[in-house]
Design a protein around this motif. Structure first.
Motif, mmCIF file in Angstrom:
data_model
loop_
_atom_site.group_PDB
_atom_site.id
_atom_site.type_symbol
_atom_site.label_atom_id
_atom_site.label_comp_id
_atom_site.label_asym_id
_atom_site.label_seq_id
_atom_site.Cartn_x
_atom_site.Cartn_y
_atom_site.Cartn_z
ATOM 1 N N ASN A 151 34.305 11.919 45.830
ATOM 2 C CA ASN A 151 33.599 12.813 46.742
ATOM 3 C C ASN A 151 33.620 14.225 46.170
ATOM 4 O OD1 ASN A 151 33.167 10.883 48.997
ATOM 5 N ND2 ASN A 151 35.402 10.910 49.087
ATOM 6 N N ARG A 206 34.277 17.661 50.776
ATOM 7 C CA ARG A 206 35.126 17.078 51.828
ATOM 8 C C ARG A 206 36.220 16.196 51.237
ATOM 9 N NH1 ARG A 206 33.988 20.617 55.626
ATOM 10 N NH2 ARG A 206 31.794 20.653 56.218
ATOM 11 N N TYR A 207 36.866 16.681 50.185
ATOM 12 C CA TYR A 207 37.896 15.895 49.518
ATOM 13 C C TYR A 207 39.296 16.494 49.645
ATOM 14 C CZ TYR A 207 37.659 19.513 45.932
ATOM 15 O OH TYR A 207 37.692 20.715 45.280
ATOM 16 N N ARG A 208 39.390 17.773 49.947
ATOM 17 C CA ARG A 208 40.677 18.475 49.853
ATOM 18 C C ARG A 208 41.528 18.228 51.095
ATOM 19 N NH1 ARG A 208 42.728 21.969 46.374
ATOM 20 N NH2 ARG A 208 44.465 23.247 47.067
ATOM 21 N N SER A 209 42.737 17.684 50.879
ATOM 22 C CA SER A 209 43.617 17.311 52.001
ATOM 23 C C SER A 209 44.746 18.311 52.222
ATOM 24 C CB SER A 209 44.216 15.920 51.755
ATOM 25 O OG SER A 209 45.047 15.930 50.602
ATOM 26 N N VAL A 227 38.675 18.046 53.932
ATOM 27 C CA VAL A 227 38.460 16.795 54.642
ATOM 28 C C VAL A 227 38.237 17.116 56.118
ATOM 29 C CG1 VAL A 227 39.815 15.426 53.008
ATOM 30 C CG2 VAL A 227 40.945 16.452 54.994
ATOM 31 N N GLU A 275 39.584 16.284 58.880
ATOM 32 C CA GLU A 275 40.764 16.590 59.692
ATOM 33 C C GLU A 275 41.222 18.035 59.499
ATOM 34 O OE1 GLU A 275 41.287 12.226 58.312
ATOM 35 O OE2 GLU A 275 40.374 14.095 57.600
ATOM 36 N N GLN A 319 39.219 20.527 58.484
ATOM 37 C CA GLN A 319 38.191 21.382 59.073
ATOM 38 C C GLN A 319 38.430 21.529 60.576
ATOM 39 O OE1 GLN A 319 35.768 23.322 57.837
ATOM 40 N NE2 GLN A 319 35.246 23.910 59.942
ATOM 41 N N ASN A 325 43.686 16.002 46.196
ATOM 42 C CA ASN A 325 42.579 15.050 46.177
ATOM 43 C C ASN A 325 43.133 13.626 46.267
ATOM 44 O OD1 ASN A 325 40.239 13.535 45.710
ATOM 45 N ND2 ASN A 325 39.387 15.104 44.358
ATOM 46 N N ASP A 343 41.790 10.814 46.967
ATOM 47 C CA ASP A 343 40.983 9.725 46.403
ATOM 48 C C ASP A 343 41.317 9.459 44.936
ATOM 49 O OD1 ASP A 343 39.624 9.468 48.811
ATOM 50 O OD2 ASP A 343 38.089 10.923 48.245
#
Length: 350
Positions: A115, A118-121, A154, A156, A158, A228, A230
């Motif tokens: 992705n 919208r990948y950063r946790s 990601v 959540e 946001q 990331n 993923d």
């Protein structure tokens, strides 16, 4: 002054040479022909900004984020994703050659993220209680860029940002807070606040867990974890491969992302981490994930050390018997060195 950008440097600056000067141009793309203005000079380097794009590079795109260029959170949104990957590979090669003094740097591939958005946790949001701003530092500044939506978070995170912004509007955030950190787990989000006064209690920070390749990692917002999610299975596979043996050492180990799989393959593992919260989680994760299934291991006793002393001598690790520093230098050690920009006091798990 007119310049043509040669390549991209760390921080997203474009390198150019003109009129006997070396220039670093913000927000440039490789191959851009630009009219630029020199904003400041540091030593032999001129830092410049774009006045006009005379001929855009094929790699240049319109940045998707409305804050890009002012917000300091992202450096490469002016580039296509393929150009971003190429630029990062060249930056790594340059660092290995220039700083690591490796004359011939082998080619390597960068694994693209599944992705692009919208990948950063994980995130850290800066807070200006006086101006009521919550977001990231502006580029080359300590001013806070007020951000209501971040395209790399990601969903959540946001939602957590929106909640904090609502609380800011209602006057519910602590005035002494400097920043808020947040990290996403398999169930929920952990959030912590950084305060200027140690007398102000943040309250208990929520602990969460994250499963990766069958291992479970406990952590919270104050401990480091790769952002990331993923790409983590590929990262672990690339770092460790099929390595196994008598002893392994991991520096800047966080909560044990590599330590746990290493402990399943090596008889003795040393993990070094400066953050006390992360080091505590690493020990907890080892006990719950590894030591309950591997009998007889003694690799989870904590010890405090300093990296400056640990690196040249391998610290106080002579208790590993025949796996002494002398024998390690003869090749019995498989080592993973995670490069950090700073050295300091660390907590050593061995």
């Amino acid at each position: 002054m007119e310049v043509t950008i040669e390549r991209i440097l760390p921080g997203g600056f474009g390198l150019a040479h003109a009129e006997g000067k070396t220039l670093m141009v913000a927000l440039a793309a490789p191959g851009d022909r630009l009219r630029v203005r020199v904003d400041r000079v540091k030593g032999n380097v001129c830092f410049a900004s774009i006045v006009e794009v005379l001929e855009p590079s094929p790699a240049r795109i319109a940045p998707p984020c409305p804050y890009f260029g002012r917000c300091g959170g992202c450096d490469f949104q002016q580039l296509t994703y393929e150009a971003q990957l190429s630029a990062k590979a060249e930056i790594i090669k340059d660092c290995l050659h220039r700083i690591g003094r490796i004359n011939t740097v082998p080619d390597f591939n960068i694994a693209p993220a599944p992705n692009q958005w919208r990948y950063r946790s994980r995130a850290q949001w800066q807070y200006d209680s006086v101006r009521q701003r919550l977001g990231y530092f502006e580029s080359v500044s300590r001013n806070v860029c007020d951000v209501s939506e971040c395209a790399v978070l990601v969903p959540e995170l946001q939602q957590s940002l929106e909640t904090l912004r609502y609380e800011m509007g209602e006057g519910l955030l602590p005035n002494d807070a400097r920043y808020f950190r947040a990290v996403v787990g398999d169930q929920g989000v952990s959030v912590s606040s950084g305060v200027r006064s140690p007398s102000i209690s943040e309250g208990k920070i929520r602990d969460i867990s994250r499963s990766v390749n069958g291992e479970t990692y406990n952590l919270n917002a104050e401990s480091f974890f790769q952002a990331n999610i993923d790409l983590l299975p590929q990262l672990i596979a690339a770092a460790i491969g099929d390595a196994s043996g008598d002893a392994a050492i991991e520096l800047y180990s966080g909560v044990g992302l590599f330590t746990l799989p290493l402990a399943r393959r090596f008889k003795h593992v040393i993990a070094v981490e400066e953050n006390p919260d992360a080091a505590s989680f690493a020990q907890e994760n080892l006990w719950s994930g590894i030591l309950t299934t591997i009998a007889g291991t003694d690799s989870a006793r904590p010890k405090t050390a300093r990296t400056e002393g640990f690196v040249p001598s391998y610290g106080d690790c002579r208790s590993l018997g025949r796996h002494s520093p002398q024998s390690w230098r003869c090749g019995t050690l498989t080592a993973l060195w995670h490069v950090s920009s700073a050295l300091g006091s660390v907590s050593c798990q061995r």
